[in-house]
Design an enzyme around this catalytic site. Structure first.
Site, PDB file in Angstrom:
ATOM      1  N   ARG A   1      10.774  -1.251  -2.859  1.00  0.00           N
ATOM      2  CA  ARG A   1      10.719   0.019  -2.125  1.00  0.00           C
ATOM      3  C   ARG A   1      11.743   1.003  -2.670  1.00  0.00           C
ATOM      4  NH1 ARG A   1      11.836  -1.525   3.674  1.00  0.00           N
ATOM      5  NH2 ARG A   1      11.674   0.734   4.039  1.00  0.00           N
TER       6      ARG A   1
ATOM      7  N   ASP B   1       0.843  -1.189   0.000  1.00  0.00           N
ATOM      8  CA  ASP B   1       0.000   0.000   0.000  1.00  0.00           C
ATOM      9  C   ASP B   1       0.883   1.245   0.000  1.00  0.00           C
ATOM     10  OD1 ASP B   1      -3.027   0.927   0.822  1.00  0.00           O
ATOM     11  OD2 ASP B   1      -1.510   2.272   1.649  1.00  0.00           O
TER      12      ASP B   1
ATOM     13  N   HIS C   1      -5.583  14.494  -8.896  1.00  0.00           N
ATOM     14  CA  HIS C   1      -5.848  13.085  -9.201  1.00  0.00           C
ATOM     15  C   HIS C   1      -5.055  12.589 -10.414  1.00  0.00           C
ATOM     16  CE1 HIS C   1      -8.988  12.403  -6.232  1.00  0.00           C
ATOM     17  NE2 HIS C   1      -9.459  13.612  -6.509  1.00  0.00           N
TER      18      HIS C   1
ATOM     19  N   ASN D   1      -2.675  12.802  -3.458  1.00  0.00           N
ATOM     20  CA  ASN D   1      -3.744  13.163  -4.387  1.00  0.00           C
ATOM     21  C   ASN D   1      -4.266  14.568  -4.105  1.00  0.00           C
ATOM     22  OD1 ASN D   1      -4.300  11.395  -6.453  1.00  0.00           O
ATOM     23  ND2 ASN D   1      -5.727  10.149  -5.290  1.00  0.00           N
TER      24      ASN D   1
ATOM     25  N   GLU E   1      -4.945   2.301  -3.983  1.00  0.00           N
ATOM     26  CA  GLU E   1      -3.476   2.313  -3.990  1.00  0.00           C
ATOM     27  C   GLU E   1      -2.893   1.021  -3.453  1.00  0.00           C
ATOM     28  OE1 GLU E   1      -4.707   4.364  -0.096  1.00  0.00           O
ATOM     29  OE2 GLU E   1      -5.490   4.075  -2.110  1.00  0.00           O
TER      30      GLU E   1
ATOM     31  N   ASP F   1      -2.779   9.270 -10.479  1.00  0.00           N
ATOM     32  CA  ASP F   1      -2.822   8.195 -11.468  1.00  0.00           C
ATOM     33  C   ASP F   1      -1.434   7.920 -12.045  1.00  0.00           C
ATOM     34  OD1 ASP F   1      -5.512   7.949 -11.070  1.00  0.00           O
ATOM     35  OD2 ASP F   1      -6.099   9.049 -12.871  1.00  0.00           O
TER      36      ASP F   1
END
Length: 482
Positions: free
Chosen positions: A422, A357, A370, A365, A400, A374
């Site tokens: 990561r 996540d 937005h 966002n 997400e 994306d």
């Protein structure tokens, strides 16, 4: 004159000229009047060609040259008939008349070439089917009766050149009509002009130029084609002959199906008409045409089948893929998990699963918008996919959240892979992950639940980390994570 009015004036004047011509008595003035109508259509074509240039301009220029050819033939015939008093065949006038066909056909094929789209094989096959089907009645009614009865081979070739030129022109028109593109008023007027021209040729060849009821009615289709030609050229939409249609290439409409069916039935219909009327049967032409049509229809069916298969594959891909990131979606994840469970149980190999996540995605966002969110999702999906092994599968779970299935990996190996992911996360963002190892008994939903709880623990511990799930199965988290 304003372009929006010029075509109306030309059309109205042409229709008046058509009525005047029919009422004029036979003589040089009537023939000169006839030739002037053809030259007016040529002038309109050259006018628009000079104004538009490019491919459309070239097409109109070619059509103008074709009209000049036929008008030249008319003027030459005026000289033969009313001044020299001869009726030569063949003559240079025939050469001028025949020059119309290659010029006009070249224009039609030029327009068809630039109007078509890459997925045009079906339209090409359709035009071949229509042309092959219509060639049979042309052969039976116009070409075959003109074979023989001429003084020399050259005379024979000139006599056959007219119906054969019609077939070539018809093929060009059918090809143009079969491809996609906007059906503008100019396009429709041009199509009507071609049909009128072909109709005039059929009447002229069939009647050998004889008058009907003492009137030159056989000439009216030619005059109408010249009027429609000039009107199409002067219409404001003449510049839009290459405009594309919003519908794209027609897949297979009912009208197209009915047209092809009618054309295919021309072969047995011709044979039936000859049997009923007692005429000599055209056995070989019907046999050859039927064989050609059969091959073309099978090829068209094959093309339709391939298109349906391609669309089925595309629909299946859409059903299995997340539209934003291009990753497998949840439906695909469930199917893959079932396969990996069966494989791990059969081979006794480990199976790890991680719930991933992105950290503080809602804040990202709200801050950047937005669209930026994306882009982060698609960029992260691409970057993470590049560090995966051949058997690993990354799927978008929702929002997400992502799920990483790692068959054959022990937890330590899975943690190393997550660390690499990561490090690859774009835009200096981080993610938290919950890692779970299948215990050999639990259902896929239980394994996902344990990974989800471990993810929640990673969020609670400060984010930007991986937490291994315990073997126990506590209840769901009590609050949302970000």
């Amino acid at each position: 004159m304003d372009g929006s009015r010029a075509w109306r004036v030309f059309l109205l004047g042409g229709l008046v000229a058509l009525g005047v011509y029919v009422l004029l008595p036979y003589g040089p003035f009537r023939d000169a009047f006839y030739a002037s109508v053809g030259l007016s259509g040529a002038a309109a074509s050259f006018l628009v060609a000079a104004r538009l240039r490019g491919t459309v301009g070239l097409a109109w220029a070619l059509m103008g040259l074709g009209l000049v050819g036929t008008a030249t033939g008319d003027l030459m015939w005026l000289y033969y008939d009313h001044i020299a008093g001869v009726d030569p065949f063949p003559s240079p006038a025939d050469i001028a008349y025949l020059l119309q066909y290659p010029f006009v056909t070249a224009a039609l094929l030029l327009l068809a070439r630039h109007r078509r789209t890459p997925g045009d094989r079906g339209a090409l096959l359709d035009s071949a089917i229509v042309t092959a089907g219509l060639l049979l009645p042309y052969w039976v009614l116009l070409i075959d009766p003109n074979i023989g009865g001429h003084e020399s081979t050259f005379d024979q070739l000139v006599a056959l050149a007219y119906p054969l030129a019609d077939v070539v022109l018809l093929a060009g028109l059918v090809r143009l009509l079969s491809v996609s593109g906007a059906r503008t008023p100019s396009f429709r007027l041009l199509t009507l002009a071609m049909i009128s021209l072909l109709t005039g040729d059929v009447i002229f060849i069939s009647t050998e130029g004889a008058e009907v009821f003492g009137l030159p009615l056989g000439d009216t289709p030619f005059l109408m084609s010249y009027v429609l030609w000039g009107t199409a050229a002067l219409h404001p939409s003449a510049q839009d002959l290459l405009s594309t249609s919003s519908d794209g290439v027609p897949f297979f409409t009912t009208r197209r199906l009915l047209t092809l069916m009618a054309v295919v039935l021309l072969a047995p219909g011709t044979m039936a008409a000859q049997l009923v009327s007692g005429f000599e049967l055209s056995a070989w032409p019907v046999t050859i045409t039927s064989a050609v049509l059969f091959v073309l229809v099978v090829a068209r069916m094959s093309d339709l089948l391939h298109r349906l298969q391609d669309q089925a594959r595309m629909l299946d891909e859409v059903a299995r893929t997340d539209t934003l990131t291009g990753l497998p979606n949840r439906r695909t994840l469930d199917a893959q998990l079932a396969r990996e469970y069966a494989r791990a149980e059969r081979d006794g190999t480990p199976l790890c699963l991680a719930m991933v996540d992105l950290d503080r995605f809602k804040l990202f966002n709200d801050t950047h918008g937005h669209q930026a969110g994306d882009l982060l999702l698609t960029g992260a999906a691409t970057a993470w996919s590049l560090v995966l092994g051949g058997q690993d599968m990354l799927a978008r779970y929702g929002g997400e959240e992502f799920v990483l299935v790692m068959p054959g990996r022990e937890p330590a190996d899975a943690e190393a892979l997550l660390a690499a992911m990561r490090a690859a996360t774009p835009q200096e963002q981080t993610f938290s992950a919950g890692l779970a190892l299948w215990d050999g008994r639990e259902r896929p939903s239980d394994l996902l639940h344990r990974a989800d709880l471990a993810l929640y623990a990673a969020k609670e511990a400060g984010r930007d980390r991986v937490v291994r799930a315990s073997g126990s199965r506590p209840g769901p988290p009590s609050r949302a994570r970000t």
